[in-house]
Motif scaffolding. Structure first.
Motif, PDB file in Angstrom:
ATOM      1  N   LYS A 199      30.082  -4.532  11.980  1.00 21.23           N
ATOM      2  CA  LYS A 199      29.877  -5.486  10.884  1.00 21.23           C
ATOM      3  C   LYS A 199      29.154  -4.839   9.700  1.00 21.23           C
ATOM      4  CE  LYS A 199      29.964  -9.429  14.014  1.00 21.23           C
ATOM      5  NZ  LYS A 199      31.322  -9.813  13.621  1.00 21.23           N
ATOM      6  N   SER A 200      29.649  -3.671   9.334  1.00 21.44           N
ATOM      7  CA  SER A 200      29.104  -2.969   8.179  1.00 21.44           C
ATOM      8  C   SER A 200      29.995  -3.224   6.968  1.00 21.44           C
ATOM      9  CB  SER A 200      29.034  -1.463   8.461  1.00 21.44           C
ATOM     10  OG  SER A 200      28.674  -0.747   7.301  1.00 21.44           O
ATOM     11  N   PRO A 201      29.414  -3.446   5.788  1.00 22.58           N
ATOM     12  CA  PRO A 201      30.237  -3.656   4.596  1.00 22.58           C
ATOM     13  C   PRO A 201      30.864  -2.363   4.085  1.00 22.58           C
ATOM     14  CG  PRO A 201      27.912  -3.675   4.015  1.00 22.58           C
ATOM     15  CD  PRO A 201      27.972  -3.597   5.514  1.00 22.58           C
ATOM     16  N   THR A 202      30.421  -1.225   4.611  1.00 20.29           N
ATOM     17  CA  THR A 202      30.926   0.076   4.172  1.00 20.29           C
ATOM     18  C   THR A 202      31.209   0.963   5.378  1.00 20.29           C
ATOM     19  OG1 THR A 202      28.645   0.868   3.945  1.00 20.29           O
ATOM     20  CG2 THR A 202      29.719   0.037   1.938  1.00 20.29           C
ATOM     21  N   THR A 203      31.975   2.023   5.135  1.00 24.02           N
ATOM     22  CA  THR A 203      32.219   3.036   6.157  1.00 24.02           C
ATOM     23  C   THR A 203      31.272   4.197   5.884  1.00 24.02           C
ATOM     24  OG1 THR A 203      34.555   2.410   6.317  1.00 24.02           O
ATOM     25  CG2 THR A 203      33.932   4.564   7.198  1.00 24.02           C
ATOM     26  N   GLY A 204      30.267   4.344   6.719  1.00 20.45           N
ATOM     27  CA  GLY A 204      29.258   5.375   6.511  1.00 20.45           C
ATOM     28  C   GLY A 204      29.457   6.560   7.439  1.00 20.45           C
ATOM     29  N   THR A 205      28.534   7.523   7.356  1.00 21.28           N
ATOM     30  CA  THR A 205      28.625   8.719   8.189  1.00 21.28           C
ATOM     31  C   THR A 205      28.495   8.390   9.667  1.00 21.28           C
ATOM     32  OG1 THR A 205      26.257   9.068   7.773  1.00 21.28           O
ATOM     33  CG2 THR A 205      27.804  10.306   6.407  1.00 21.28           C
ATOM     34  N   GLU A 206      27.763   7.331  10.000  1.00 18.94           N
ATOM     35  CA  GLU A 206      27.657   6.936  11.403  1.00 18.94           C
ATOM     36  C   GLU A 206      28.991   6.422  11.936  1.00 18.94           C
ATOM     37  OE1 GLU A 206      26.623   3.152   9.170  1.00 18.94           O
ATOM     38  OE2 GLU A 206      26.606   5.311   8.863  1.00 18.94           O
ATOM     39  N   PHE A 226      31.641 -10.665   8.380  1.00 13.98           N
ATOM     40  CA  PHE A 226      32.898  -9.974   8.615  1.00 13.98           C
ATOM     41  C   PHE A 226      33.127  -8.939   7.520  1.00 13.98           C
ATOM     42  CE2 PHE A 226      33.404 -14.075  10.714  1.00 13.98           C
ATOM     43  CZ  PHE A 226      33.792 -13.660  11.981  1.00 13.98           C
ATOM     44  N   SER A 227      33.357  -7.705   7.929  1.00 11.35           N
ATOM     45  CA  SER A 227      33.565  -6.616   6.986  1.00 11.35           C
ATOM     46  C   SER A 227      34.948  -6.734   6.344  1.00 11.35           C
ATOM     47  CB  SER A 227      33.451  -5.272   7.702  1.00 11.35           C
ATOM     48  OG  SER A 227      32.197  -5.124   8.316  1.00 11.35           O
ATOM     49  N   PRO A 228      35.137  -6.114   5.185  1.00 13.87           N
ATOM     50  CA  PRO A 228      36.475  -6.096   4.581  1.00 13.87           C
ATOM     51  C   PRO A 228      37.437  -5.301   5.444  1.00 13.87           C
ATOM     52  CG  PRO A 228      34.951  -4.679   3.374  1.00 13.87           C
ATOM     53  CD  PRO A 228      34.127  -5.449   4.347  1.00 13.87           C
ATOM     54  N   GLU A 229      38.722  -5.460   5.197  1.00 15.70           N
ATOM     55  CA  GLU A 229      39.731  -4.791   6.013  1.00 15.70           C
ATOM     56  C   GLU A 229      39.590  -3.276   5.937  1.00 15.70           C
ATOM     57  OE1 GLU A 229      44.609  -4.535   6.470  1.00 15.70           O
ATOM     58  OE2 GLU A 229      43.685  -6.107   5.271  1.00 15.70           O
ATOM     59  N   HIS A 230      39.283  -2.767   4.756  1.00 15.76           N
ATOM     60  CA  HIS A 230      39.044  -1.331   4.579  1.00 15.76           C
ATOM     61  C   HIS A 230      37.659  -1.157   3.937  1.00 15.76           C
ATOM     62  CE1 HIS A 230      43.144  -0.262   5.657  1.00 15.76           C
ATOM     63  NE2 HIS A 230      43.571  -1.218   4.853  1.00 15.76           N
ATOM     64  N   PRO A 231      36.614  -1.105   4.750  1.00 15.25           N
ATOM     65  CA  PRO A 231      35.269  -0.958   4.174  1.00 15.25           C
ATOM     66  C   PRO A 231      35.176   0.319   3.352  1.00 15.25           C
ATOM     67  CG  PRO A 231      35.164  -1.488   6.520  1.00 15.25           C
ATOM     68  CD  PRO A 231      36.582  -1.168   6.224  1.00 15.25           C
TER      69      PRO A 231
END
Length: 236
Positions: A109-116, A160-165
Motif C-alpha cells: 500500500k505504497s503510493p510510489t515504487t521505491g528501492t525497497e 489503495f495504491s495506483p495501478e502503476h505507482p
C-alpha cells in the motif's frame, strides 16, 4: 407487476408475483412448467429468473491488483545520439523484477515504487543471479518484508495504491545507475537484476539501502557483485 399476498398458516406469508406486461421474462408457458390450480387460488405462473440476477453488487469492491510487463524500464536519461552509444537493453528477468516491484508496492500500500519495492521484486522473480546471491547470504524475502514493516510501519488497510505507482527519486536513480554502469563497462549484453541491485545499494539514504544494511549486506559483497558484472560473459 401485480402482487398477491396469501396467508396459509399463522406467522407464515407467501407473496406471489405475476408479470403480464414484460414479454421478455420467462413464464410457465415458455418454460414448460406445470400450472398450480386451486378453486380459490387461481393459476400461479412459476418463473425462473436466474439469468437476470446480477451478483456484481454483492462482490467486494476492491480494485484489481495486476502488473504490466513492458519491454523496457523507465529512465530519466535521454537516448544517446551517437550510434556508437547504443542504449543497452534490460534483461527479461530485470523487466519481470520491475513488474513484480510495482505489484509489491501496491501490496504494501505504497503510493510510489521505491528501492525497497525493487528489492522485493528482485527476490520474488527468484530465478535471477542477484536473488540467488541474496538468498545465499541469508537475505530472504520474508526477512526483507519484516524489515520493510519495521521501517515503514503497518500499511493503512483502506489505502489503495495506483495501478502503476510512480518511481521515487531514489528508485529512478537506481535504474539510471544500472544503465550508466552497463554503458561504462563497454561490454555487450543486457542490463541485469544484479546491476539493479547494485543501483539500489548505491542510494545510501534510500529505504532499500537501509533494509540491505540491516540484513548484513555490505560494501564487500557489493564489490564482489561488481567484479562479476564487469566480466563480459556475465548473464542474468
Amino acid at each position: 407487476m401485480a402482487a398477491r399476498t396469501l396467508s396459509t398458516a399463522p406467522n407464515r406469508i407467501i407473496r406471489l408475483e405475476c408479470n403480464h406486461n414484460n414479454p421478455f421474462l420467462p413464464t410457465w408457458n415458455t418454460l414448460g412448467l406445470p400450472r398450480l390450480q386451486n378453486s380459490w387460488l387461481g393459476i400461479i405462473a412459476i418463473k425462473l429468473s436466474i439469468n437476470f440476477i446480477n451478483v456484481r453488487p454483492f462482490l467486494p469492491k476492491y480494485p484489481p491488483i495486476k502488473a504490466t510487463v513492458s519491454f523496457s524500464l523507465p529512465t530519466a536519461k535521454p537516448e544517446p545520439v551517437a550510434s556508437t552509444e547504443k542504449m543497452p537493453k534490460w534483461s527479461s528477468k530485470a523487466i519481470k523484477s520491475f513488474a513484480m516491484a510495482e505489484l509489491e508496492a501496491r501490496k504494501i500500500k505504497s503510493p510510489t515504487t521505491g528501492t525497497e519495492a525493487l528489492l522485493l521484486g528482485i527476490l520474488i522473480e527468484g530465478t535471477n543471479f542477484a536473488s540467488k546471491f541474496l538468498w545465499a547470504n541469508g537475505i530472504t524475502l520474508l526477512k526483507v518484508r519484516e524489515e520493510i514493516v519495521k521501517l515503514r510501519g503497518k500499511p493503512d488497510l483502506y489505502f489503495f495504491s495506483p495501478e502503476h505507482p510512480p518511481l521515487t527519486e531514489d528508485a529512478q536513480r537506481a535504474l539510471d545507475w544500472a544503465i550508466d554502469e552497463k554503458i561504462k563497462s563497454g561490454n555487450d549484453g543486457e542490463i541485469t537484476t544484479t546491476h539493479l541491485l547494485l543501483g539500489v545499494w548505491m542510494q545510501e539514504e534510500s529505504p532499500g539501502y537501509k533494509v540491505l544494511t540491516a540484513l548484513g549486506f555490505s560494501n564487500e559483497k557489493s564489490k564482489e557483485l561488481h567484479s562479476l558484472i564487469s566480466e563480459p560473459e556475465f548473464v542474468d
